[in-house]
Design a protein around this motif. Structure first.
Motif, PDB file in Angstrom:
ATOM      1  N   MET A 275      37.602  49.334  38.507  1.00 53.94           N
ATOM      2  CA  MET A 275      37.590  47.890  38.763  1.00 53.94           C
ATOM      3  C   MET A 275      36.648  47.239  37.779  1.00 53.94           C
ATOM      4  SD  MET A 275      35.175  47.439  42.133  1.00 53.94           S
ATOM      5  CE  MET A 275      33.409  47.802  42.075  1.00 53.94           C
ATOM      6  N   LYS A 276      36.794  45.944  37.608  1.00 53.88           N
ATOM      7  CA  LYS A 276      35.901  45.185  36.751  1.00 53.88           C
ATOM      8  C   LYS A 276      34.759  44.616  37.578  1.00 53.88           C
ATOM      9  CE  LYS A 276      39.305  44.052  33.229  1.00 53.88           C
ATOM     10  NZ  LYS A 276      38.723  45.051  32.302  1.00 53.88           N
ATOM     11  N   SER A 277      33.569  44.668  36.993  1.00 51.89           N
ATOM     12  CA  SER A 277      32.374  44.185  37.678  1.00 51.89           C
ATOM     13  C   SER A 277      31.477  43.500  36.663  1.00 51.89           C
ATOM     14  CB  SER A 277      31.630  45.349  38.335  1.00 51.89           C
ATOM     15  OG  SER A 277      30.480  44.903  39.019  1.00 51.89           O
ATOM     16  N   VAL A 278      30.777  42.465  37.104  1.00 51.68           N
ATOM     17  CA  VAL A 278      29.899  41.704  36.219  1.00 51.68           C
ATOM     18  C   VAL A 278      28.454  42.159  36.423  1.00 51.68           C
ATOM     19  CG1 VAL A 278      29.007  39.410  35.651  1.00 51.68           C
ATOM     20  CG2 VAL A 278      31.431  39.710  36.228  1.00 51.68           C
ATOM     21  N   GLN A 279      27.793  42.431  35.312  1.00 53.38           N
ATOM     22  CA  GLN A 279      26.376  42.759  35.366  1.00 53.38           C
ATOM     23  C   GLN A 279      25.651  42.036  34.239  1.00 53.38           C
ATOM     24  OE1 GLN A 279      26.525  47.063  34.837  1.00 53.38           O
ATOM     25  NE2 GLN A 279      26.031  46.864  32.672  1.00 53.38           N
ATOM     26  N   THR A 280      24.337  42.008  34.327  1.00 54.11           N
ATOM     27  CA  THR A 280      23.554  41.376  33.273  1.00 54.11           C
ATOM     28  C   THR A 280      23.687  42.178  31.988  1.00 54.11           C
ATOM     29  OG1 THR A 280      21.591  42.599  33.992  1.00 54.11           O
ATOM     30  CG2 THR A 280      21.880  40.377  34.861  1.00 54.11           C
TER      31      THR A 280
ATOM     32  N   LYS B  53      23.193  36.626  28.787  1.00 52.72           N
ATOM     33  CA  LYS B  53      24.591  37.021  28.709  1.00 52.72           C
ATOM     34  C   LYS B  53      24.964  37.947  29.867  1.00 52.72           C
ATOM     35  CE  LYS B  53      25.306  34.992  24.708  1.00 52.72           C
ATOM     36  NZ  LYS B  53      26.244  33.846  24.555  1.00 52.72           N
ATOM     37  N   ILE B  54      26.267  38.001  30.145  1.00 53.58           N
ATOM     38  CA  ILE B  54      26.779  38.961  31.115  1.00 53.58           C
ATOM     39  C   ILE B  54      27.633  39.990  30.394  1.00 53.58           C
ATOM     40  CG2 ILE B  54      26.791  37.338  33.045  1.00 53.58           C
ATOM     41  CD1 ILE B  54      29.898  37.163  32.656  1.00 53.58           C
ATOM     42  N   ASP B  55      27.809  41.134  31.016  1.00 52.93           N
ATOM     43  CA  ASP B  55      28.763  42.145  30.580  1.00 52.93           C
ATOM     44  C   ASP B  55      29.786  42.337  31.698  1.00 52.93           C
ATOM     45  OD1 ASP B  55      27.603  42.684  28.112  1.00 52.93           O
ATOM     46  OD2 ASP B  55      26.279  44.240  28.928  1.00 52.93           O
ATOM     47  N   VAL B  56      31.063  42.335  31.338  1.00 54.05           N
ATOM     48  CA  VAL B  56      32.119  42.668  32.287  1.00 54.05           C
ATOM     49  C   VAL B  56      32.487  44.118  32.025  1.00 54.05           C
ATOM     50  CG1 VAL B  56      34.409  42.114  33.158  1.00 54.05           C
ATOM     51  CG2 VAL B  56      32.939  40.289  32.283  1.00 54.05           C
TER      52      VAL B  56
ATOM     53  N   VAL C  89      36.461  28.439  38.743  1.00 53.83           N
ATOM     54  CA  VAL C  89      36.770  29.082  37.470  1.00 53.83           C
ATOM     55  C   VAL C  89      37.389  30.448  37.733  1.00 53.83           C
ATOM     56  CG1 VAL C  89      35.813  29.890  35.276  1.00 53.83           C
ATOM     57  CG2 VAL C  89      34.808  27.886  36.405  1.00 53.83           C
ATOM     58  N   PRO C  90      38.533  30.773  37.122  1.00 50.05           N
ATOM     59  CA  PRO C  90      39.137  32.091  37.353  1.00 50.05           C
ATOM     60  C   PRO C  90      38.286  33.210  36.768  1.00 50.05           C
ATOM     61  CG  PRO C  90      40.336  30.894  35.652  1.00 50.05           C
ATOM     62  CD  PRO C  90      39.358  29.928  36.250  1.00 50.05           C
ATOM     63  N   PHE C  91      38.392  34.385  37.364  1.00 54.02           N
ATOM     64  CA  PHE C  91      37.599  35.535  36.932  1.00 54.02           C
ATOM     65  C   PHE C  91      37.873  35.896  35.478  1.00 54.02           C
ATOM     66  CE2 PHE C  91      36.795  40.215  36.781  1.00 54.02           C
ATOM     67  CZ  PHE C  91      35.432  40.163  37.010  1.00 54.02           C
ATOM     68  N   SER C  92      39.064  35.595  35.003  1.00 55.21           N
ATOM     69  CA  SER C  92      39.390  35.857  33.598  1.00 55.21           C
ATOM     70  C   SER C  92      38.514  35.049  32.653  1.00 55.21           C
ATOM     71  CB  SER C  92      40.869  35.562  33.329  1.00 55.21           C
ATOM     72  OG  SER C  92      41.162  34.195  33.611  1.00 55.21           O
ATOM     73  N   GLU C  93      37.871  33.987  33.156  1.00 61.27           N
ATOM     74  CA  GLU C  93      36.991  33.150  32.348  1.00 61.27           C
ATOM     75  C   GLU C  93      35.554  33.191  32.882  1.00 61.27           C
ATOM     76  OE1 GLU C  93      38.687  29.225  32.209  1.00 61.27           O
ATOM     77  OE2 GLU C  93      40.696  29.974  31.782  1.00 61.27           O
ATOM     78  N   VAL C  94      35.170  34.344  33.421  1.00 62.96           N
ATOM     79  CA  VAL C  94      33.875  34.441  34.090  1.00 62.96           C
ATOM     80  C   VAL C  94      32.701  34.204  33.132  1.00 62.96           C
ATOM     81  CG1 VAL C  94      33.661  36.960  33.831  1.00 62.96           C
ATOM     82  CG2 VAL C  94      32.534  35.802  35.760  1.00 62.96           C
ATOM     83  N   GLU C  95      32.868  34.572  31.850  1.00 63.06           N
ATOM     84  CA  GLU C  95      31.787  34.296  30.896  1.00 63.06           C
ATOM     85  C   GLU C  95      31.523  32.795  30.802  1.00 63.06           C
ATOM     86  OE1 GLU C  95      34.416  36.173  30.161  1.00 63.06           O
ATOM     87  OE2 GLU C  95      33.735  38.134  29.426  1.00 63.06           O
TER      88      GLU C  95
ATOM     89  N   MET D 186      30.235  39.977  42.354  1.00 60.21           N
ATOM     90  CA  MET D 186      31.067  39.436  41.281  1.00 60.21           C
ATOM     91  C   MET D 186      31.868  40.595  40.676  1.00 60.21           C
ATOM     92  SD  MET D 186      31.759  36.410  40.068  1.00 60.21           S
ATOM     93  CE  MET D 186      30.317  35.354  40.333  1.00 60.21           C
ATOM     94  N   SER D 187      32.674  41.202  41.518  1.00 57.59           N
ATOM     95  CA  SER D 187      33.480  42.364  41.158  1.00 57.59           C
ATOM     96  C   SER D 187      34.845  42.216  41.812  1.00 57.59           C
ATOM     97  CB  SER D 187      32.829  43.663  41.661  1.00 57.59           C
ATOM     98  OG  SER D 187      31.496  43.795  41.200  1.00 57.59           O
ATOM     99  N   GLU D 188      35.790  43.021  41.363  1.00 58.17           N
ATOM    100  CA  GLU D 188      37.119  42.932  41.956  1.00 58.17           C
ATOM    101  C   GLU D 188      37.136  43.469  43.385  1.00 58.17           C
ATOM    102  OE1 GLU D 188      40.384  43.131  38.512  1.00 58.17           O
ATOM    103  OE2 GLU D 188      39.107  44.939  38.572  1.00 58.17           O
ATOM    104  N   TYR D 189      36.272  44.452  43.652  1.00 55.81           N
ATOM    105  CA  TYR D 189      36.184  45.030  44.995  1.00 55.81           C
ATOM    106  C   TYR D 189      34.715  45.213  45.353  1.00 55.81           C
ATOM    107  CZ  TYR D 189      41.165  46.071  44.509  1.00 55.81           C
ATOM    108  OH  TYR D 189      42.518  45.955  44.328  1.00 55.81           O
ATOM    109  N   LEU D 190      34.442  45.248  46.635  1.00 55.85           N
ATOM    110  CA  LEU D 190      33.069  45.443  47.110  1.00 55.85           C
ATOM    111  C   LEU D 190      33.092  46.391  48.298  1.00 55.85           C
ATOM    112  CD1 LEU D 190      30.039  44.640  47.074  1.00 55.85           C
ATOM    113  CD2 LEU D 190      30.628  42.762  48.631  1.00 55.85           C
ATOM    114  N   LEU D 191      32.259  47.407  48.240  1.00 54.82           N
ATOM    115  CA  LEU D 191      32.120  48.336  49.359  1.00 54.82           C
ATOM    116  C   LEU D 191      31.144  47.762  50.382  1.00 54.82           C
ATOM    117  CD1 LEU D 191      32.870  51.210  50.428  1.00 54.82           C
ATOM    118  CD2 LEU D 191      30.706  51.977  49.402  1.00 54.82           C
ATOM    119  N   ILE D 192      31.591  47.645  51.615  1.00 59.10           N
ATOM    120  CA  ILE D 192      30.714  47.228  52.710  1.00 59.10           C
ATOM    121  C   ILE D 192      30.345  48.472  53.497  1.00 59.10           C
ATOM    122  CG2 ILE D 192      30.411  45.709  54.694  1.00 59.10           C
ATOM    123  CD1 ILE D 192      30.898  44.241  52.060  1.00 59.10           C
ATOM    124  N   GLU D 193      29.111  48.911  53.331  1.00 69.26           N
ATOM    125  CA  GLU D 193      28.665  50.137  53.971  1.00 69.26           C
ATOM    126  C   GLU D 193      28.250  49.874  55.419  1.00 69.26           C
ATOM    127  OE1 GLU D 193      26.256  52.082  50.323  1.00 69.26           O
ATOM    128  OE2 GLU D 193      25.963  49.924  50.626  1.00 69.26           O
ATOM    129  N   ASN D 194      28.582  50.821  56.287  1.00 68.58           N
ATOM    130  CA  ASN D 194      28.276  50.683  57.716  1.00 68.58           C
ATOM    131  C   ASN D 194      28.762  49.330  58.235  1.00 68.58           C
ATOM    132  OD1 ASN D 194      27.005  53.180  57.548  1.00 68.58           O
ATOM    133  ND2 ASN D 194      24.984  52.288  57.263  1.00 68.58           N
TER     134      ASN D 194
END
Length: 347
Positions: free
Chosen positions: A4-9, A14-17, A320-326, A112-120
């Protein structure tokens, strides 16, 4: 291996996808497909830093941060032991409940990711379910509106109180909405950007003040009547001041204007090195109340956010769509360019 795609610093500012492995829920977990995620000032702070210290208290090296702590989405996988959630449920998240660290604020996962794990995963503890009458991008306001609600709760404002909110960003405007829903008689919003003041009136503020052009003390006296401080010096009749701006001028204006027994609630992050007039506080017996996060409010706000979702929707300035997250992050980092940016994910 599913990814999956995820956004990080990334580099400073700047961000990195990045492509990372899509998490697989354990027996007590659920997997959430993100449909919208707001960008917060905290995200911008991480970008300006270029990450966060690996061991903040030891001054460790900077490491990338998976950003995003204002997600809304739908459940797509459910662990075998989870009984109160099902595939298709639309949910908002408590970022602070994740056992692997606060979501989007140094924890393992970012919203800011396509999926997120919700633990417990547990309803009303880690997630809250909302109906399909509420757009995902409005539901994504749940977390910042919990911050605003805690601020209002800390103020203990009652119907007869006269309140001024400094800062017409999402938290300030959210506080104004909660104050009016609480039945507070008169709420003023102050800012320096005319478009934000127009929005403040649109969401229900009783009056606005452009603090760059108007005399705050004179206008507050005009709106809230005249009172006095402990020495009998004339002061506006404003009961509660809420700082959702974080500028030293707000504190100084409040101290200079406060009547005897007034209250200042500080929800904005203050800049280091600010100097405050403690003598002025003494002359008004001004009570300073700090407001941090949402100890109990994260899901207390959800039913009212659902009920009044069209009102809260006005807080969103850009979708703003995720495709333009930058571009979404660049917009948020440009002073005065946007009020609230929410990134949306395709169906």
């Amino acid at each position: 291996m599913a990814t999956m795609k995820s956004v990080q610093t990334g580099a400073v500012g700047k961000i990195d996808v990045v492509d990372i492995e899509r998490p697989v829920p354990g027996p007590k977990d659920v997997l959430m497909r993100i449909r919208a995620c707001g960008i917060c000032g905290t995200d911008v702070t991480f970008l300006h830093m270029g990450g966060m210290p690996a061991r903040a208290h030891l001054g460790g090296d900077l490491v990338p941060v998976a950003v995003g702590h204002e997600p809304a989405g739908e459940i797509v996988e459910v662990g075998a032991e989870v009984t109160d959630l099902q595939v298709g449920d639309r949910v908002v998240v408590n970022p602070q409940d994740a056992p692997t660290g606060i979501i989007g604020c140094g924890g393992k996962w970012g919203g800011m990711s396509e999926y997120l794990l919700i633990e417990n995963a547990e309803v009303d503890k880690s997630v809250a379910v909302f109906p399909d009458t509420v757009p995902f991008e409005v539901a994504a306001l749940n977390e910042p509106m919990a911050v605003a609600r805690h601020c209002v709760n800390r103020s203990e404002a009652g119907p007869a109180d006269r309140v001024v909110v400094f800062g017409a960003g999402p938290i300030g405007l959210g506080a104004a909405i909660w104050l009016k829903l609480r039945g507070v008689e008169h709420v003023v919003v102050a800012d320096v950007i005319p478009s934000r003041l127009e929005k403040a009136l649109a969401i229900g503020a009783d009056a606005v003040i452009n603090s760059a052009e108007e005399d705050m003390t004179a206008r507050l006296t005009e709106l809230h009547g005249q009172a006095a401080n402990a020495l009998g010096q004339p002061r506006p009749g404003t009961d509660i001041y809420i700082d959702a701006a974080g500028a030293p001028a707000v504190f100084n204006t409040t101290v200079a204007s406060a009547k005897w027994g007034a209250k200042l609630v500080m929800v904005a992050v203050q800049k280091k090195g600010s100097e405050f007039d403690l003598g002025g506080m003494l002359r008004s017996e001004l009570t300073l109340v700090a407001s941090q996060g949402y100890p109990t409010e994260i899901f207390e706000v959800t039913p009212e956010l659902v009920e009044h979702h069209e009102r809260f929707a006005r807080l969103i300035s850009h979708r703003v769509p995720f495709s333009e997250v930058e571009q979404a992050f660049e917009l948020t980092m440009t002073p005065g360019a946007a009020e609230k940016v929410v990134v949306t994910f395709d169906e």
